[in-house]
Scaffold this motif. Structure first.
Motif, PDB file in Angstrom:
ATOM      1  N   GLU A 114       0.948  -1.187  -0.187  1.00  0.00           N
ATOM      2  CA  GLU A 114      -0.190   0.452   0.296  1.00  0.00           C
ATOM      3  C   GLU A 114       0.978   1.694  -0.266  1.00  0.00           C
ATOM      4  OE1 GLU A 114      -0.753  -2.430   1.981  1.00  0.00           O
ATOM      5  OE2 GLU A 114      -2.477  -2.995   0.723  1.00  0.00           O
ATOM      6  N   ALA A 115       1.838   1.000   0.927  1.00  0.00           N
ATOM      7  CA  ALA A 115       2.745   2.356   1.316  1.00  0.00           C
ATOM      8  C   ALA A 115       4.052   2.080  -0.337  1.00  0.00           C
ATOM      9  CB  ALA A 115       3.581   2.238   1.912  1.00  0.00           C
ATOM     10  N   VAL A 116       4.000   1.350  -0.504  1.00  0.00           N
ATOM     11  CA  VAL A 116       4.921   2.154  -2.010  1.00  0.00           C
ATOM     12  C   VAL A 116       4.007   2.128  -3.364  1.00  0.00           C
ATOM     13  CG1 VAL A 116       6.349   0.249  -3.541  1.00  0.00           C
ATOM     14  CG2 VAL A 116       6.421  -0.153  -1.454  1.00  0.00           C
ATOM     15  N   GLU A 117       2.992   1.752  -3.280  1.00  0.00           N
ATOM     16  CA  GLU A 117       1.733   1.816  -4.986  1.00  0.00           C
ATOM     17  C   GLU A 117       1.098   3.680  -4.763  1.00  0.00           C
ATOM     18  OE1 GLU A 117      -0.662  -2.016  -5.513  1.00  0.00           O
ATOM     19  OE2 GLU A 117      -1.441  -0.835  -3.964  1.00  0.00           O
ATOM     20  N   SER A 118       1.185   4.079  -3.419  1.00  0.00           N
ATOM     21  CA  SER A 118       0.887   5.538  -3.748  1.00  0.00           C
ATOM     22  C   SER A 118       2.208   6.396  -3.536  1.00  0.00           C
ATOM     23  CB  SER A 118       0.203   6.000  -1.634  1.00  0.00           C
ATOM     24  OG  SER A 118      -0.283   4.366  -1.110  1.00  0.00           O
ATOM     25  N   VAL A 119       3.811   5.654  -3.179  1.00  0.00           N
ATOM     26  CA  VAL A 119       4.486   6.365  -3.146  1.00  0.00           C
ATOM     27  C   VAL A 119       4.611   6.822  -4.964  1.00  0.00           C
ATOM     28  CG1 VAL A 119       6.487   6.657  -2.582  1.00  0.00           C
ATOM     29  CG2 VAL A 119       5.978   6.508  -0.789  1.00  0.00           C
ATOM     30  N   LEU A 120       4.993   5.544  -5.653  1.00  0.00           N
ATOM     31  CA  LEU A 120       5.068   4.882  -6.362  1.00  0.00           C
ATOM     32  C   LEU A 120       3.836   7.009  -7.727  1.00  0.00           C
ATOM     33  CD1 LEU A 120       6.509   1.945  -7.354  1.00  0.00           C
ATOM     34  CD2 LEU A 120       7.611   4.236  -7.192  1.00  0.00           C
ATOM     35  N   GLU A 121       3.193   6.516  -7.434  1.00  0.00           N
ATOM     36  CA  GLU A 121       1.622   7.130  -7.429  1.00  0.00           C
ATOM     37  C   GLU A 121       1.731   8.862  -7.483  1.00  0.00           C
ATOM     38  OE1 GLU A 121      -3.335   8.064  -6.650  1.00  0.00           O
ATOM     39  OE2 GLU A 121      -2.364   5.702  -6.404  1.00  0.00           O
ATOM     40  N   HIS A 122       2.366   8.696  -6.375  1.00  0.00           N
ATOM     41  CA  HIS A 122       2.904  10.104  -5.957  1.00  0.00           C
ATOM     42  C   HIS A 122       3.988  11.147  -6.750  1.00  0.00           C
ATOM     43  CE1 HIS A 122       4.812  14.607  -4.156  1.00  0.00           C
ATOM     44  NE2 HIS A 122       3.691  14.084  -3.474  1.00  0.00           N
ATOM     45  N   ALA A 123       4.666   9.476  -7.052  1.00  0.00           N
ATOM     46  CA  ALA A 123       6.313  10.477  -7.604  1.00  0.00           C
ATOM     47  C   ALA A 123       5.607  10.128  -9.184  1.00  0.00           C
ATOM     48  CB  ALA A 123       7.622   9.088  -7.771  1.00  0.00           C
ATOM     49  N   ALA A 124       4.849   9.533 -10.014  1.00  0.00           N
ATOM     50  CA  ALA A 124       4.464  10.271 -11.181  1.00  0.00           C
ATOM     51  C   ALA A 124       3.852  11.134 -11.883  1.00  0.00           C
ATOM     52  CB  ALA A 124       3.387   8.673 -11.037  1.00  0.00           C
ATOM     53  N   GLY A 125       3.637  11.970 -10.654  1.00  0.00           N
ATOM     54  CA  GLY A 125       3.228  13.312 -10.834  1.00  0.00           C
ATOM     55  C   GLY A 125       4.636  14.068 -10.462  1.00  0.00           C
ATOM     56  N   GLN A 126       5.827  13.919 -10.583  1.00  0.00           N
ATOM     57  CA  GLN A 126       7.261  14.228 -10.308  1.00  0.00           C
ATOM     58  C   GLN A 126       8.019  14.524 -11.516  1.00  0.00           C
ATOM     59  OE1 GLN A 126       7.814  16.630  -7.200  1.00  0.00           O
ATOM     60  NE2 GLN A 126       5.293  16.163  -7.150  1.00  0.00           N
ATOM     61  N   ARG A 127       7.681  14.573 -12.708  1.00  0.00           N
ATOM     62  CA  ARG A 127       8.580  14.496 -13.857  1.00  0.00           C
ATOM     63  C   ARG A 127       9.357  13.792 -13.444  1.00  0.00           C
ATOM     64  NH1 ARG A 127       7.990  19.508 -12.726  1.00  0.00           N
ATOM     65  NH2 ARG A 127       9.477  19.708 -13.156  1.00  0.00           N
ATOM     66  N   ILE A 128       9.897  11.760 -12.860  1.00  0.00           N
ATOM     67  CA  ILE A 128      10.672  11.301 -12.694  1.00  0.00           C
ATOM     68  C   ILE A 128      12.037  10.857 -13.572  1.00  0.00           C
ATOM     69  CG2 ILE A 128      12.003   9.486 -11.499  1.00  0.00           C
ATOM     70  CD1 ILE A 128      10.803  11.988  -9.778  1.00  0.00           C
ATOM     71  N   ASP A 129      13.489  10.736 -13.514  1.00  0.00           N
ATOM     72  CA  ASP A 129      13.497   9.963 -14.696  1.00  0.00           C
ATOM     73  C   ASP A 129      14.604   9.414 -14.527  1.00  0.00           C
ATOM     74  OD1 ASP A 129      13.971  12.811 -17.049  1.00  0.00           O
ATOM     75  OD2 ASP A 129      14.258  14.079 -14.876  1.00  0.00           O
ATOM     76  N   ARG A 130      14.833   8.995 -13.403  1.00  0.00           N
ATOM     77  CA  ARG A 130      15.324   7.923 -12.892  1.00  0.00           C
ATOM     78  C   ARG A 130      14.746   7.575 -11.737  1.00  0.00           C
ATOM     79  NH1 ARG A 130      21.000   5.715 -14.397  1.00  0.00           N
ATOM     80  NH2 ARG A 130      20.707   3.646 -14.612  1.00  0.00           N
ATOM     81  N   TYR A 131      15.249   6.665 -10.843  1.00  0.00           N
ATOM     82  CA  TYR A 131      14.150   6.022  -9.776  1.00  0.00           C
ATOM     83  C   TYR A 131      15.952   5.486  -8.882  1.00  0.00           C
ATOM     84  CZ  TYR A 131      10.019   6.728 -10.506  1.00  0.00           C
ATOM     85  OH  TYR A 131       7.897   7.667 -10.319  1.00  0.00           O
ATOM     86  N   ARG A 162       9.100   6.078  11.553  1.00  0.00           N
ATOM     87  CA  ARG A 162       9.329   5.976  12.771  1.00  0.00           C
ATOM     88  C   ARG A 162       9.322   7.274  13.036  1.00  0.00           C
ATOM     89  NH1 ARG A 162      13.602   0.924  12.821  1.00  0.00           N
ATOM     90  NH2 ARG A 162      11.927  -0.659  11.974  1.00  0.00           N
ATOM     91  N   ASP A 163       8.421   8.082  12.404  1.00  0.00           N
ATOM     92  CA  ASP A 163       9.115   9.665  12.757  1.00  0.00           C
ATOM     93  C   ASP A 163       7.960  10.039  13.618  1.00  0.00           C
ATOM     94  OD1 ASP A 163       7.951  10.391  10.850  1.00  0.00           O
ATOM     95  OD2 ASP A 163       9.342  11.931  10.449  1.00  0.00           O
ATOM     96  N   GLY A 164       6.656   9.733  14.306  1.00  0.00           N
ATOM     97  CA  GLY A 164       5.323   9.784  14.269  1.00  0.00           C
ATOM     98  C   GLY A 164       4.397  10.195  13.483  1.00  0.00           C
ATOM     99  N   ASP A 165       5.414  10.228  12.006  1.00  0.00           N
ATOM    100  CA  ASP A 165       3.877  10.452  11.276  1.00  0.00           C
ATOM    101  C   ASP A 165       3.507   9.041  10.124  1.00  0.00           C
ATOM    102  OD1 ASP A 165       3.192  11.039   9.299  1.00  0.00           O
ATOM    103  OD2 ASP A 165       3.946  13.074   8.480  1.00  0.00           O
ATOM    104  N   PRO A 166       2.597   8.508  10.250  1.00  0.00           N
ATOM    105  CA  PRO A 166       2.745   7.046   9.452  1.00  0.00           C
ATOM    106  C   PRO A 166       2.530   8.177   8.191  1.00  0.00           C
ATOM    107  CG  PRO A 166       0.516   7.976  10.419  1.00  0.00           C
ATOM    108  CD  PRO A 166       0.907   8.689  11.267  1.00  0.00           C
ATOM    109  N   ALA A 167       2.502   9.110   7.317  1.00  0.00           N
ATOM    110  CA  ALA A 167       2.814   9.018   5.880  1.00  0.00           C
ATOM    111  C   ALA A 167       3.971   8.471   4.995  1.00  0.00           C
ATOM    112  CB  ALA A 167       2.681  10.045   5.344  1.00  0.00           C
ATOM    113  N   ALA A 168       4.163   8.191   4.023  1.00  0.00           N
ATOM    114  CA  ALA A 168       5.171   7.093   3.699  1.00  0.00           C
ATOM    115  C   ALA A 168       6.658   7.946   3.525  1.00  0.00           C
ATOM    116  CB  ALA A 168       5.353   6.384   2.705  1.00  0.00           C
ATOM    117  N   CYS A 169       7.608   7.414   3.127  1.00  0.00           N
ATOM    118  CA  CYS A 169       8.914   8.729   3.453  1.00  0.00           C
ATOM    119  C   CYS A 169       9.508   8.241   1.878  1.00  0.00           C
ATOM    120  CB  CYS A 169       9.587   8.731   4.399  1.00  0.00           C
ATOM    121  SG  CYS A 169       9.028   9.133   5.415  1.00  0.00           S
ATOM    122  N   TYR A 170       9.518   9.810   1.020  1.00  0.00           N
ATOM    123  CA  TYR A 170      10.685   9.323  -0.082  1.00  0.00           C
ATOM    124  C   TYR A 170      11.082  10.940  -0.489  1.00  0.00           C
ATOM    125  CZ  TYR A 170       7.729  10.780  -4.439  1.00  0.00           C
ATOM    126  OH  TYR A 170       7.290  11.515  -4.902  1.00  0.00           O
TER     127      TYR A 170
END
Lengths: 492, 247
Positions: free
Chosen positions: B14-31, B196-204
């Protein structure tokens, strides 16, 4: 693996080549050497090829002066400016255009603000009181905007202040500034207080770098100098000399200049309080006082005729000893992000009250709504406002006699309306002000007041009487549509 | 060129899907994927497949300690909970998936950037960068200007000036930070799969080499769904509840 990245390993910086007029650096042609300061050269530059978005913008290139080999102070503060300037926007800063790094040719290209800084005016001090006040209000307005953008300038002084042709103050030189969403490169760099001696706030002397009220202290020093022709704390060059301001207060301005009005002394000495909590809590609150002198609450500060006596000074000296470096090693981030929150904690709230026409029930409801908002923010200031309608065309015939009495009547009405709030919240320390505006268009007057004073929140009633609303239109909906701040509309 | 850096995915689909979806809007050239693809979460096979796909499309990848643990199987000194998680995870991966994890490199480089799971001084020993001194040790161990690390689940940024002065900074999401070329930087984007910093939202994080701008991001995702799968799989319950709390 193929790569679009240019490999740049860490190398010590080469002292950059001397620049010459006509030379082109990264697409910018050096036109004219404008100025050589202690820390940097300024060049007027132009784009060799048309740039994107900044066509026609006059440009300068700021190039640090590296004094042979390693010069951490210059390099780090230039890095700080390179990091911070792109994060800022709006009319109170020069627009950022480009930067070049220390691995090649360090520079910042930014909008050129024409004209001189405020620095030459220091030599003309004391200035006319009116001018001091205008300067103070404009600079305070600029500072508030920067504080809202999470920045403390930390080097507010005349040479870092310029003006646009319309009078808007522009702050320059962010080499000592702190942005609370960016790493503070200066935090660990130096073991001496950073700032300009005469202007440095007591907390800056004690290594605190995230309090926007430090800028208000510096502005207070500047206003003091422009008013009296003297520096309130001299120009100390040693840390010991700097520390004196922790316990020795300034000679009251009125002792040096008899025609300094008591209210201005009140404002200046409030800026110069040693404890930030005793100063203005936001630059907007200071700007409001400078623009509405009649509303400044005079305290003992306004009456002071000499510096504090030796006993008081000794007490302050005693409590200042060992007070530095309050940074908690266990909580290095506790101080982060304090800049914008200090501003948010100290909002200006406007209660727009239609004293003449509103129903009593609505006035009561409005008062309760305002009380609830003010009570949540101990740093809030409440400005109670009513608008006195004047004729749209020509001068109001009755301005003198009748107008004056209408004005007073409205003021009395406003104060009466606010009395329960001021009593229950003990708003007697200058946190409550009253303003009767005279304007043909109430909504426009409220919006204009809010913009000019950087108001955070307008609370007003909806016109209940439908016949009146049909005839005059809704003031509140116009304010909601046009104001830039939060607007709460109260209904019965 | 815009790089998106994800690390410590920890079998959290669930976290990975959400992050990749967000990144898809960030004009990413490489991961760049900095390891610990498995462990803790209930979707190891899906995450490993997704990572494998991304690597096939040019993503940079390094190995994390959890990946290695699953490759090697539980060691005798492991406590019961981690042992169970490792065994459970191994049972859900095909030999080719395990083989993929086994062959991951410990470090990768791209121009003046180093990617490593734990630290630059001894990548295979998995020591943590808890504080400024550890970060300085890592930056001293590489000539690369920017290091991206995982392993630590809390987002953090360290920097080191040529004068030897170092600083640390807890980033604010969404704010571009210029990683000025005159100093070294060590970037910890924080965990995508188990913050683990108290914010459950996924980081990248996203790094744009045009302006050397680094932006940390937080992406909210369905922690309840991810937690429900962990409970359903009979994995330790604490692994589910900590996702909801981000702790």
């Amino acid at each position: 693996m193929e790569s679009d990245f240019e490999s740049t390993l860490i190398v010590p910086p080469e002292p950059p080549q001397p620049l010459a007029a006509g030379q082109v650096v990264d697409g910018f042609r050096l036109e004219q050497h404008l100025h050589q300061g202690g820390m940097a050269h300024l060049w007027r530059v132009s784009r060799v090829a048309p740039g994107d978005g900044d066509d026609g913008l006059p440009l300068i290139m700021k190039v640090p002066r590296i004094k042979g080999g390693e010069d951490p102070a210059t390099i780090v503060s230039f890095e700080v400016e390179q990091m911070i300037l792109p994060a800022l926007s709006g009319p109170h800063v020069p627009k950022y255009v480009a930067r070049g790094d220390f691995t090649r040719q360090p520079y910042i290209v930014m909008e050129r603000i024409a004209g001189a800084s405020l620095r030459p005016r220091l030599d003309e001090a004391p200035l006319a009181i009116d001018e001091v006040v205008v300067i103070g209000a404009r600079v305070a307005t600029a500072l508030h905007e920067l504080h809202r953008q999470h920045l403390v300038h930390l080097d507010v002084k005349p040479s870092n202040i310029m003006f646009r042709p319309d009078g808007t103050a522009v702050m320059v030189d962010f080499g000592l500034s702190r942005h609370d969403k960016l790493p503070d490169l200066l935090e660990e760099e130096f073991r001496l207080p950073m700032g300009t001696g005469p202007y440095m706030s007591p907390e800056q002397v004690q290594f605190v770098r995230n309090d926007p009220r430090s800028d208000l202290f510096a502005l207070g020093v500047m206003l003091y100098h422009f008013t009296t022709g003297q520096r309130p704390f001299g120009a100390p060059e040693s840390v010991r000399g700097l520390r004196r301001r922790l316990y020795v207060d300034a000679v009251p301005p009125r002792a040096l200049r008899a025609d300094c009005p008591p209210w201005l002394q009140e404002v200046i000495l409030k800026c110069l309080e040693v404890q930030p909590a005793r100063r203005y809590q936001s630059a907007a609150q200071l700007a409001l006082d400078l623009q509405e002198p009649s509303q400044v609450t005079l305290t003992a500060r306004a009456q002071r005729t000499r510096q504090s006596g030796p006993l008081k000074v000794f007490k302050r000296w005693f409590s200042a000893v060992g007070a530095e470096n309050k940074r908690d090693p266990d909580d290095p981030h506790g101080a982060q992000q304090a800049i914008a929150s200090q501003v948010m904690k100290s909002p200006i709230i406007v209660a727009a009250v239609d004293i003449d026409h509103a129903e009593p029930a609505l006035l009561e409801q409005l008062r309760e709504a305002v009380r609830r908002i003010v009570v949540t923010e101990p740093g809030a200031r409440l400005a109670c406002l009513s608008v006195m309608r004047t004729a749209r065309i020509g001068l109001d015939e009755l301005v003198d006699q009748q107008g004056q009495s209408r004005h007073v009547k409205q003021l009395v009405g406003l104060k009466h309306w606010a009395r329960p709030i001021s009593k229950s919240l003990a708003l007697d320390d200058g946190r409550l002000t009253f303003h009767v505006l005279e304007a043909p268009d109430a909504a426009a007057a409220i919006v204009e007041f809010a913009e000019r004073n950087q108001v955070d929140h307008i609370v007003m009633g909806a016109r209940g009487n439908s016949a009146l609303r049909r005839y005059l239109g809704s003031v509140s909906s116009q304010v909601v549509a046009q104001a830039e701040c939060t607007v709460t509309v109260v209904r019965v | 060129m815009r790089l998106a850096i994800l690390t410590d995915l920890h079998a959290n689909r669930e976290a990975v899907e959400s992050v990749l979806e967000h990144a898809a809007g960030q004009r990413i050239d490489r991961y760049a994927l900095l390891g610990d693809f498995v462990g803790y979460g209930a979707d190891p096979a899906w995450v490993v497949d997704r990572v494998r796909e991304m690597v096939a499309q040019g993503a940079l990848v390094v190995q994390g300690n959890h990946d290695l643990a699953v490759v090697q199987g539980p060691s005798p000194q492991m406590r019961p909970d981690p042992r169970y998680v490792v065994e459970w995870t191994r049972a859900r991966l095909s030999p080719s998936q395990i083989d993929f994890l086994a062959t991951l490199p410990l470090t990768q480089e791209l121009g003046d950037i180093l990617f490593v799971h734990a630290n630059a001084w001894a990548p295979a020993e998995w020591e943590y960068i808890h504080a400024r001194a550890d970060a300085v040790r890592s930056m001293h161990a590489t000539l690369r200007r920017v290091t991206f690390c995982g392993h630590m689940h809390e987002p953090q940024l360290y920097h080191l000036a040529p004068t030897g002065k170092a600083g640390d900074f807890t980033p604010t999401p969404g704010m571009p930070i210029p990683l000025l070329p005159h100093r070294q930087w060590l970037v910890i984007p924080g965990s995508a799969g188990q913050p683990r910093d108290g914010d459950p939202a996924a980081c990248y994080a996203v790094f744009d080499d045009a302006g050397d701008d680094l932006t940390y991001w937080r992406v909210p995702y369905d922690t309840e769904a991810a937690g429900a799968k962990i409970r359903a799989a009979n994995l330790p319950q604490r692994l589910a509840s900590r996702l909801a709390d981000g702790e």
